[in-house]
Design a protein around this motif. Structure first.
Motif, PDB file in Angstrom:
ATOM      1  N   GLY A  70      46.243  16.873 -45.446  1.00 40.06           N
ATOM      2  CA  GLY A  70      47.580  17.312 -45.073  1.00 40.06           C
ATOM      3  C   GLY A  70      47.750  17.940 -43.702  1.00 40.06           C
ATOM      4  N   VAL A  71      46.670  18.475 -43.109  1.00 41.84           N
ATOM      5  CA  VAL A  71      46.751  19.135 -41.800  1.00 41.84           C
ATOM      6  C   VAL A  71      45.468  18.827 -41.038  1.00 41.84           C
ATOM      7  CG1 VAL A  71      46.900  21.355 -40.598  1.00 41.84           C
ATOM      8  CG2 VAL A  71      48.135  21.029 -42.731  1.00 41.84           C
ATOM      9  N   ALA A  72      45.607  18.552 -39.749  1.00 39.72           N
ATOM     10  CA  ALA A  72      44.409  18.314 -38.929  1.00 39.72           C
ATOM     11  C   ALA A  72      44.741  18.569 -37.467  1.00 39.72           C
ATOM     12  CB  ALA A  72      43.920  16.878 -39.108  1.00 39.72           C
ATOM     13  N   ASP A  73      43.728  18.974 -36.736  1.00 36.30           N
ATOM     14  CA  ASP A  73      43.802  19.040 -35.286  1.00 36.30           C
ATOM     15  C   ASP A  73      42.866  17.968 -34.757  1.00 36.30           C
ATOM     16  OD1 ASP A  73      45.637  21.137 -34.995  1.00 36.30           O
ATOM     17  OD2 ASP A  73      44.072  22.622 -35.297  1.00 36.30           O
ATOM     18  N   LEU A  74      43.414  17.050 -33.977  1.00 32.00           N
ATOM     19  CA  LEU A  74      42.640  15.941 -33.440  1.00 32.00           C
ATOM     20  C   LEU A  74      42.499  16.074 -31.937  1.00 32.00           C
ATOM     21  CD1 LEU A  74      44.286  13.007 -35.424  1.00 32.00           C
ATOM     22  CD2 LEU A  74      42.156  14.208 -35.951  1.00 32.00           C
ATOM     23  N   ARG A  75      41.324  15.699 -31.451  1.00 34.34           N
ATOM     24  CA  ARG A  75      41.068  15.686 -30.011  1.00 34.34           C
ATOM     25  C   ARG A  75      41.139  14.240 -29.544  1.00 34.34           C
ATOM     26  NH1 ARG A  75      38.705  19.914 -27.572  1.00 34.34           N
ATOM     27  NH2 ARG A  75      37.366  18.581 -26.295  1.00 34.34           N
ATOM     28  N   TYR A  76      42.035  13.982 -28.625  1.00 29.86           N
ATOM     29  CA  TYR A  76      42.180  12.672 -28.006  1.00 29.86           C
ATOM     30  C   TYR A  76      41.493  12.761 -26.642  1.00 29.86           C
ATOM     31  CZ  TYR A  76      45.817  11.109 -31.309  1.00 29.86           C
ATOM     32  OH  TYR A  76      46.521  10.708 -32.427  1.00 29.86           O
ATOM     33  N   ALA A  77      40.301  12.194 -26.528  1.00 27.87           N
ATOM     34  CA  ALA A  77      39.542  12.230 -25.280  1.00 27.87           C
ATOM     35  C   ALA A  77      39.828  10.944 -24.501  1.00 27.87           C
ATOM     36  CB  ALA A  77      38.055  12.369 -25.568  1.00 27.87           C
ATOM     37  N   PHE A  78      40.436  11.105 -23.335  1.00 27.99           N
ATOM     38  CA  PHE A  78      40.859   9.980 -22.510  1.00 27.99           C
ATOM     39  C   PHE A  78      39.937   9.812 -21.312  1.00 27.99           C
ATOM     40  CE2 PHE A  78      44.744  11.520 -24.513  1.00 27.99           C
ATOM     41  CZ  PHE A  78      45.418  10.355 -24.845  1.00 27.99           C
ATOM     42  N   TRP A  80      40.017  13.576 -19.625  1.00 31.28           N
ATOM     43  CA  TRP A  80      40.994  14.568 -20.082  1.00 31.28           C
ATOM     44  C   TRP A  80      41.005  14.588 -21.602  1.00 31.28           C
ATOM     45  CZ3 TRP A  80      43.903  17.006 -16.224  1.00 31.28           C
ATOM     46  CH2 TRP A  80      43.779  16.462 -14.949  1.00 31.28           C
ATOM     47  N   VAL A  81      41.383  15.712 -22.181  1.00 31.24           N
ATOM     48  CA  VAL A  81      41.484  15.837 -23.632  1.00 31.24           C
ATOM     49  C   VAL A  81      42.847  16.411 -23.979  1.00 31.24           C
ATOM     50  CG1 VAL A  81      40.552  16.953 -25.706  1.00 31.24           C
ATOM     51  CG2 VAL A  81      38.996  16.217 -23.867  1.00 31.24           C
ATOM     52  N   ALA A  82      43.503  15.778 -24.949  1.00 35.07           N
ATOM     53  CA  ALA A  82      44.744  16.303 -25.505  1.00 35.07           C
ATOM     54  C   ALA A  82      44.445  16.713 -26.945  1.00 35.07           C
ATOM     55  CB  ALA A  82      45.850  15.246 -25.480  1.00 35.07           C
ATOM     56  N   VAL A  83      44.899  17.880 -27.336  1.00 32.77           N
ATOM     57  CA  VAL A  83      44.705  18.360 -28.705  1.00 32.77           C
ATOM     58  C   VAL A  83      46.038  18.201 -29.436  1.00 32.77           C
ATOM     59  CG1 VAL A  83      44.032  20.286 -30.174  1.00 32.77           C
ATOM     60  CG2 VAL A  83      42.938  19.977 -27.924  1.00 32.77           C
ATOM     61  N   ILE A  84      45.991  17.431 -30.517  1.00 28.91           N
ATOM     62  CA  ILE A  84      47.186  17.102 -31.285  1.00 28.91           C
ATOM     63  C   ILE A  84      47.069  17.707 -32.686  1.00 28.91           C
ATOM     64  CG2 ILE A  84      48.652  15.232 -32.135  1.00 28.91           C
ATOM     65  CD1 ILE A  84      48.293  15.138 -29.086  1.00 28.91           C
ATOM     66  N   HIS A  85      48.073  18.466 -33.082  1.00 31.35           N
ATOM     67  CA  HIS A  85      48.137  19.029 -34.438  1.00 31.35           C
ATOM     68  C   HIS A  85      49.014  18.103 -35.272  1.00 31.35           C
ATOM     69  CE1 HIS A  85      48.187  22.078 -37.561  1.00 31.35           C
ATOM     70  NE2 HIS A  85      49.480  21.835 -37.680  1.00 31.35           N
ATOM     71  N   ILE A 102      44.587   4.111 -19.037  1.00 34.64           N
ATOM     72  CA  ILE A 102      43.589   4.545 -20.017  1.00 34.64           C
ATOM     73  C   ILE A 102      42.577   3.437 -20.223  1.00 34.64           C
ATOM     74  CG2 ILE A 102      43.222   5.293 -22.399  1.00 34.64           C
ATOM     75  CD1 ILE A 102      46.274   6.198 -22.292  1.00 34.64           C
ATOM     76  N   SER A 103      41.315   3.716 -19.913  1.00 36.89           N
ATOM     77  CA  SER A 103      40.264   2.730 -20.132  1.00 36.89           C
ATOM     78  C   SER A 103      39.513   2.994 -21.432  1.00 36.89           C
ATOM     79  CB  SER A 103      39.289   2.684 -18.959  1.00 36.89           C
ATOM     80  OG  SER A 103      38.636   3.928 -18.807  1.00 36.89           O
ATOM     81  N   GLU A 104      39.575   4.254 -21.900  1.00 41.88           N
ATOM     82  CA  GLU A 104      38.940   4.598 -23.170  1.00 41.88           C
ATOM     83  C   GLU A 104      39.682   5.763 -23.799  1.00 41.88           C
ATOM     84  OE1 GLU A 104      34.476   4.707 -24.378  1.00 41.88           O
ATOM     85  OE2 GLU A 104      34.988   6.705 -23.641  1.00 41.88           O
ATOM     86  N   LEU A 105      39.824   5.677 -25.102  1.00 42.11           N
ATOM     87  CA  LEU A 105      40.414   6.766 -25.891  1.00 42.11           C
ATOM     88  C   LEU A 105      39.538   6.950 -27.121  1.00 42.11           C
ATOM     89  CD1 LEU A 105      42.537   8.783 -26.881  1.00 42.11           C
ATOM     90  CD2 LEU A 105      43.914   6.837 -27.662  1.00 42.11           C
ATOM     91  N   VAL A 106      39.044   8.174 -27.280  1.00 39.52           N
ATOM     92  CA  VAL A 106      38.236   8.518 -28.455  1.00 39.52           C
ATOM     93  C   VAL A 106      38.999   9.587 -29.226  1.00 39.52           C
ATOM     94  CG1 VAL A 106      36.047   9.427 -29.297  1.00 39.52           C
ATOM     95  CG2 VAL A 106      36.094   7.993 -27.240  1.00 39.52           C
ATOM     96  N   ILE A 107      39.344   9.283 -30.486  1.00 40.85           N
ATOM     97  CA  ILE A 107      40.092  10.215 -31.325  1.00 40.85           C
ATOM     98  C   ILE A 107      39.130  10.774 -32.371  1.00 40.85           C
ATOM     99  CG2 ILE A 107      42.036  10.480 -32.921  1.00 40.85           C
ATOM    100  CD1 ILE A 107      43.258   7.964 -31.520  1.00 40.85           C
TER     101      ILE A 107
END
Length: 117
Positions: free
Chosen positions: A95-103, A82-87, A110-115
């Protein structure tokens, strides 16, 4: 080839939503309970492996900055991925970023989280 499906952030698995809520609230002791004992977190070129290192990451990542984070999107890759997109906005460089948290989930943890950007 694996394709992902966009979903509403509220449709992310409960474990991921619990992690994100605890992480946003800076409750590392709660967030660590969403990880497997041998979990791996990859962030900014660093790997954190196992409960002690992941807890250290949770307690210290981004602590030198003040920022807000908003869950703005989600994706379902398959039952385990799964992927969560965090602003985020704050006083960090840029100052601003959109990050993808790949779970990656295993047995509802959660066995792995890639940010990554």
């Amino acid at each position: 080839m694996t394709t992902s499906t966009e979903i509403q952030p509220t449709d992310l698995p409960a474990t991921i939503r619990a992690y994100l809520a605890a992480h946003t609230a800076r409750e590392a002791d709660v967030a660590i309970r969403t990880f497997t004992p041998d979990a791996v977190v990859l962030d900014d070129g660093h790997a954190f492996r196992g409960t002690a290192e992941v807890l250290d990451f949770l307690e210290n990542a981004g602590s030198e900055y003040t920022y807000t984070s908003t869950l703005v999107g989600g994706e379902r890759v398959d039952d385990a991925h799964w992927v969560a997109v965090i602003h985020i906005e704050g006083d960090f460089p840029g100052g601003v970023a959109d990050l993808r948290y790949a779970f990656t989930l295993a047995d509802d943890l959660i066995s792995e989280l890639v940010i990554a950007p």
